[in-house]
Design an enzyme around this catalytic site. Structure first.
Site, PDB file in Angstrom:
ATOM      1  CE  LYS A   1       4.822   1.544  -1.175  1.00 31.73           C
ATOM      2  NZ  LYS A   1       5.620   1.031  -2.411  1.00 31.73           N
ATOM      3  CB  THR A   2      -1.301   2.633  -4.489  1.00 32.90           C
ATOM      4  OG1 THR A   2      -0.063   3.415  -3.746  1.00 32.90           O
ATOM      5  CG2 THR A   2      -2.471   3.435  -4.636  1.00 32.90           C
TER       6      THR A   2
ATOM      7  CG  ASP B   1       3.596   5.711   0.013  1.00 31.66           C
ATOM      8  OD1 ASP B   1       4.249   4.800  -0.548  1.00 31.66           O
ATOM      9  OD2 ASP B   1       4.395   6.677   0.380  1.00 31.66           O
TER      10      ASP B   1
ATOM     11  CE  LYS C   1       7.818   7.387  -0.689  1.00 28.50           C
ATOM     12  NZ  LYS C   1       6.520   7.143  -1.489  1.00 28.50           N
TER      13      LYS C   1
ATOM     14  CB  SER D   1       8.411   2.881  -6.495  1.00 21.76           C
ATOM     15  OG  SER D   1       7.516   3.616  -7.500  1.00 21.76           O
TER      16      SER D   1
ATOM     17  CG  HIS E   1       8.061   2.667   1.482  1.00 17.76           C
ATOM     18  ND1 HIS E   1       8.650   2.359   0.289  1.00 17.76           N
ATOM     19  CD2 HIS E   1       6.990   3.806   1.208  1.00 17.76           C
ATOM     20  CE1 HIS E   1       8.126   2.754  -0.592  1.00 17.76           C
ATOM     21  NE2 HIS E   1       7.218   3.733  -0.505  1.00 17.76           N
TER      22      HIS E   1
ATOM     23  NE  ARG F   1      10.770   9.846  -4.037  1.00 16.82           N
ATOM     24  CZ  ARG F   1      12.145   9.216  -3.799  1.00 16.82           C
ATOM     25  NH1 ARG F   1      13.121   9.672  -3.428  1.00 16.82           N
ATOM     26  NH2 ARG F   1      11.990   7.924  -4.126  1.00 16.82           N
TER      27      ARG F   1
ATOM     28  NE  ARG G   1       3.725   7.904  -8.531  1.00 18.17           N
ATOM     29  CZ  ARG G   1       3.927   6.895  -7.573  1.00 18.17           C
ATOM     30  NH1 ARG G   1       2.874   6.737  -6.706  1.00 18.17           N
ATOM     31  NH2 ARG G   1       5.105   6.345  -7.741  1.00 18.17           N
TER      32      ARG G   1
HETATM   33  P1  ATP Z   1       4.931   3.862  -5.117  1.00 14.99           P
HETATM   34  O1  ATP Z   1       5.759   3.542  -3.789  1.00 14.99           O
HETATM   35  O2  ATP Z   1       5.503   4.685  -6.220  1.00 14.99           O
HETATM   36  O3  ATP Z   1       3.571   4.516  -4.713  1.00 14.99           O
HETATM   37  P2  ATP Z   1       3.172   1.342  -5.143  1.00 14.99           P
HETATM   38  O4  ATP Z   1       4.081   0.142  -4.341  1.00 14.99           O
HETATM   39  O5  ATP Z   1       2.183   1.933  -4.606  1.00 14.99           O
HETATM   40  O6  ATP Z   1       4.551   2.587  -5.525  1.00 14.99           O
HETATM   41  P3  ATP Z   1       1.386   0.941  -7.258  1.00 14.99           P
HETATM   42  O7  ATP Z   1       1.168   2.336  -7.488  1.00 14.99           O
HETATM   43  O8  ATP Z   1       0.569   0.213  -6.664  1.00 14.99           O
HETATM   44  O9  ATP Z   1       2.712   0.842  -6.549  1.00 14.99           O
HETATM   45  O10 ATP Z   1       1.677   0.461  -8.724  1.00 14.99           O
HETATM   46  C1  ATP Z   1       1.782  -0.912  -8.923  1.00 14.99           C
HETATM   47  C2  ATP Z   1       1.573  -0.783 -10.731  1.00 14.99           C
HETATM   48  O11 ATP Z   1       1.657  -2.224 -11.340  1.00 14.99           O
HETATM   49  C3  ATP Z   1       0.131  -0.142 -10.992  1.00 14.99           C
HETATM   50  O12 ATP Z   1       0.165   0.453 -12.124  1.00 14.99           O
HETATM   51  C4  ATP Z   1      -0.534  -1.580 -11.299  1.00 14.99           C
HETATM   52  O13 ATP Z   1      -1.643  -1.429 -12.305  1.00 14.99           O
HETATM   53  C5  ATP Z   1       0.502  -2.550 -11.915  1.00 14.99           C
HETATM   54  N1  ATP Z   1       0.347  -3.895 -11.997  1.00 14.99           N
HETATM   55  C6  ATP Z   1      -0.032  -4.784 -12.742  1.00 14.99           C
HETATM   56  N2  ATP Z   1       0.170  -6.045 -12.403  1.00 14.99           N
HETATM   57  C7  ATP Z   1       0.011  -5.926 -11.100  1.00 14.99           C
HETATM   58  C8  ATP Z   1      -0.026  -7.076 -10.256  1.00 14.99           C
HETATM   59  N3  ATP Z   1      -0.092  -8.330 -10.363  1.00 14.99           N
HETATM   60  N4  ATP Z   1      -0.292  -6.442  -8.705  1.00 14.99           N
HETATM   61  C9  ATP Z   1      -0.239  -5.359  -8.702  1.00 14.99           C
HETATM   62  N5  ATP Z   1      -0.121  -4.328  -9.378  1.00 14.99           N
HETATM   63  C10 ATP Z   1       0.177  -4.474 -10.734  1.00 14.99           C
HETATM   64 MN    MN Z   2       1.911   3.767  -3.962  1.00 15.88          MN
END
Ligand code: ATP
Ligand code: MN
Length: 543
Positions: free
Chosen positions: A256-257, A271, A215, A252, A234, A69, A335
């Site tokens: 979360k995902t 999300d 977003k 980010s 969020h 973004r 993504r």
């Molecule tokens: P966004 O708001 O940008 O969507 P998000 O909070 O959903 O971000 P994720 O997409 O879940 O974040 O990204 C977490 C990244 O970190 C993933 O690529 C995952 O493989 C990696 N990772 C490595 N170690 C860990 C851990 N201990 N717990 C969670 N994720 C991990």
């Molecule tokens: Mn996410």
């Protein structure tokens, strides 16, 4: 062309679209219009538009120069009544109505004169029918149509009364339109993402990145819902077999995902969620997962969700059009979007009751925060307002110092009202529903970035499971010397030296110095909330 894509219903919808576009002063006559295309037809359009099909049946697109973004290019028309509600500042910058109108016109002119096809997606934001918003996206590329079809709640066939779809909000995506006058207009760049709340319209110019639409609507949900006393968040969410729901807040890249998909728990969403008097519910109908270093071994459910109808963005393809998730030379932010039903155990109604547990995820690249700690409600509000995570520093060689980020409510970039509005709602709900709150560090252990290592996903999952099984309530805890929250000494599946970071650093002195530094950053950041009109939570933070 219209009839070649099918049914009478589609055709009548297209006629209706003419009316819609006329309302936006777009004359659509010579331009084919596609309205809420089926996945089958989206796929055909994408391929005929030259997007790449890859071996797992998905389509891979490039979003061009912008692979994320453009938060600095986001503006809101300054006018009443929204002006009095908006949280003005770096996140929400004002734009004159006349400038918005000029840019709006340039986007419409583009649709009238330059585009080859128009795609219109009508969808819902919010799985709770009572407060769902009707959203419309006008785009010029099939893949952008695909993205919003994936991400938002698709109307059921029985609800496809397009004739009467009166959107609460419309985003017109003019990704190929730039504002060459931006310097004179005193804007940040030729890119613009402009919201006119009163006119229920947003315009996007200069960036193809689909996340602006996702977003953008989230920013609007964060505006509308708290004004109706509904918490907007969020966070991701899932629910256990006993109906116990959990939320995972985080900035980010904090997980979360990744952490919301769990074979033992149904996925509600990855999300954005609302929390009203009935419980929690997803705003969206799809997920948007990071692909960097994605493997079936570590994240099997996400890996397997990447199949036909998923849309890959900015992932590296080799000469045989095969994906390589470990090559992040295009961007670290590769993504994939997919409709939520690609996760087998998703919760069909995208809703659950009041959360029993909340996790604040933080990716602490300093390696100071424990993998899991228990927060009181007052501490929870302190950490919620702080919204801490730490990024690994840029790609410059030899730079290993992590960078702290504080982003209120774990999502300041999407807040349209003052952070305290959300904090007040959270406080009320935590107390009313007696929700437990935990701080989870998905980042470094055994030292800062460069020395220690990132916590494995398995370790983090074990910490989270200790909450779901009830283990964490039973085990002995110690008070963190710097942060004051309660930390389990050890868990069945997580060793003592991981549970308590001070034990995992080679030199305790280095740990103390780094911890003290982090405390200083928390305190410095919190000064923005030291206002006589606000509850002061600083005494519940590090001292
Ligand atoms: P966004 O708001 O940008 O969507 P998000 O909070 O959903 O971000 P994720 O997409 O879940 O974040 O990204 C977490 C990244 O970190 C993933 O690529 C995952 O493989 C990696 N990772 C490595 N170690 C860990 C851990 N201990 N717990 C969670 N994720 C991990
Ligand atoms: Mn996410």
């Amino acid at each position: 062309m219209l009839s070649s894509l099918g049914s009478k219903r589609f055709f009548s919808a297209a006629v209706n679209v003419t009316r819609i576009l006329n309302k936006h002063n777009i004359n659509p006559k010579p331009i084919p219009i596609f309205h809420n295309l089926s996945y089958e037809n989206i796929y055909k359009k994408e391929i005929s538009n030259g997007e790449k099909e890859i071996d797992n049946g998905t389509v891979a697109v490039s979003t061009g120069i912008f692979t994320g973004r453009s938060p600095k290019d986001k503006y809101f028309v300054s006018q009443e009544p929204s002006s009095s509600n908006l949280w003005w500042g770096d996140v929400n910058k004002p734009m004159d109505k006349s400038l918005f109108e000029r840019l709006h016109k340039s986007v419409l002119d583009h649709y009238e004169n330059d585009v080859k096809e128009i795609y219109i997606c009508d969808a819902y934001a919010g799985a709770n029918k009572k407060t769902a918003k009707k959203v419309r996206f006008i785009t010029e590329y099939a893949w952008q149509h695909h993205f919003v079809r994936n991400m938002f709640i698709r109307p059921g066939d029985d609800e496809c009364d397009y004739q009467n779809f009166e959107p609460d909000f419309t985003i017109i995506n003019g990704c190929n339109v730039t504002n060459d006058n931006w310097e004179k207009d005193e804007l940040n760049s030729e890119v613009f993402v402009g919201f006119n709340i009163e006119e229920r319209t947003a315009i996007i110019g200069g960036t193809h990145y689909g996340g602006e639409m996702k977003k953008g609507i989230f920013s609007m949900m964060n505006y509308w819902l708290p004004l109706e006393n509904i918490m907007s968040m969020h966070c991701s969410a899932n629910v256990g077999k006993d109906g116990d729901s959990a939320l995972f807040f985080g900035l980010s890249g904090t997980g979360k995902t990744t952490l919301s998909v769990d074979p033992e728990r149904e996925l509600i969403g990855d999300d954005q969620h609302g929390w009203d008097d009935d419980g929690v519910y997803n705003f969206e109908g799809g997920c948007y997962a990071k692909t960097s270093n994605l493997s079936r071994e570590n994240e099997p459910m996400i890996y397997d969700a990447i199949k036909r109808d998923a849309l890959l963005e900015n992932v590296f393809l080799n000469e045989n059009n095969e994906v390589d998730y470990f090559n992040t030379s295009i961007t670290e932010n590769g993504r994939v979007s997919y409709p939520i039903h690609h996760i087998d155990n998703y919760k069909k109604d995208l809703k659950a009751g009041h959360p029993e547990n909340i996790f604040f995820l933080t990716c602490d690249a300093f390696g100071i925060l424990p993998p899991i700690s228990e927060l009181t409600h007052d501490q929870a509000l302190y950490y919620f307002l702080s919204g801490y995570t730490a990024k690994v520093a840029g790609t410059e060689r030899g730079v290993t110092e992590p960078q702290a980020t504080f982003s209120a409510c774990f999502g300041a970039a999407f807040l349209t009202l003052h952070p305290t509005k959300y904090a007040d709602l959270l406080k009320e709900k935590l107390e009313k529903h007696n929700t437990n709150v935990y701080l989870v560090n998905t980042g470094w252990s055994g030292g800062s970035y460069g020395v220690g290592e990132r916590m494995s996903i398995k370790t983090t999952q074990a910490c989270i499971d200790s909450v779901f099984t009830g283990e964490i309530k039973e085990v002995e805890k110690v008070e963190d010397n710097f942060f004051g929250f309660k930390v389990p000494k050890k868990l069945a599946k997580v060793d003592e030296h991981i549970c308590q970071p001070s034990l995992s650093w080679e030199m305790i002195h280095d740990y103390d110095v780094t911890a003290q530094k982090l405390v200083g950053m928390f305190k410095e950041n919190y000064t923005q909330f030291l206002d006589p009109n606000m509850t002061d939570y600083s005494k519940y933070g590090p001292q």
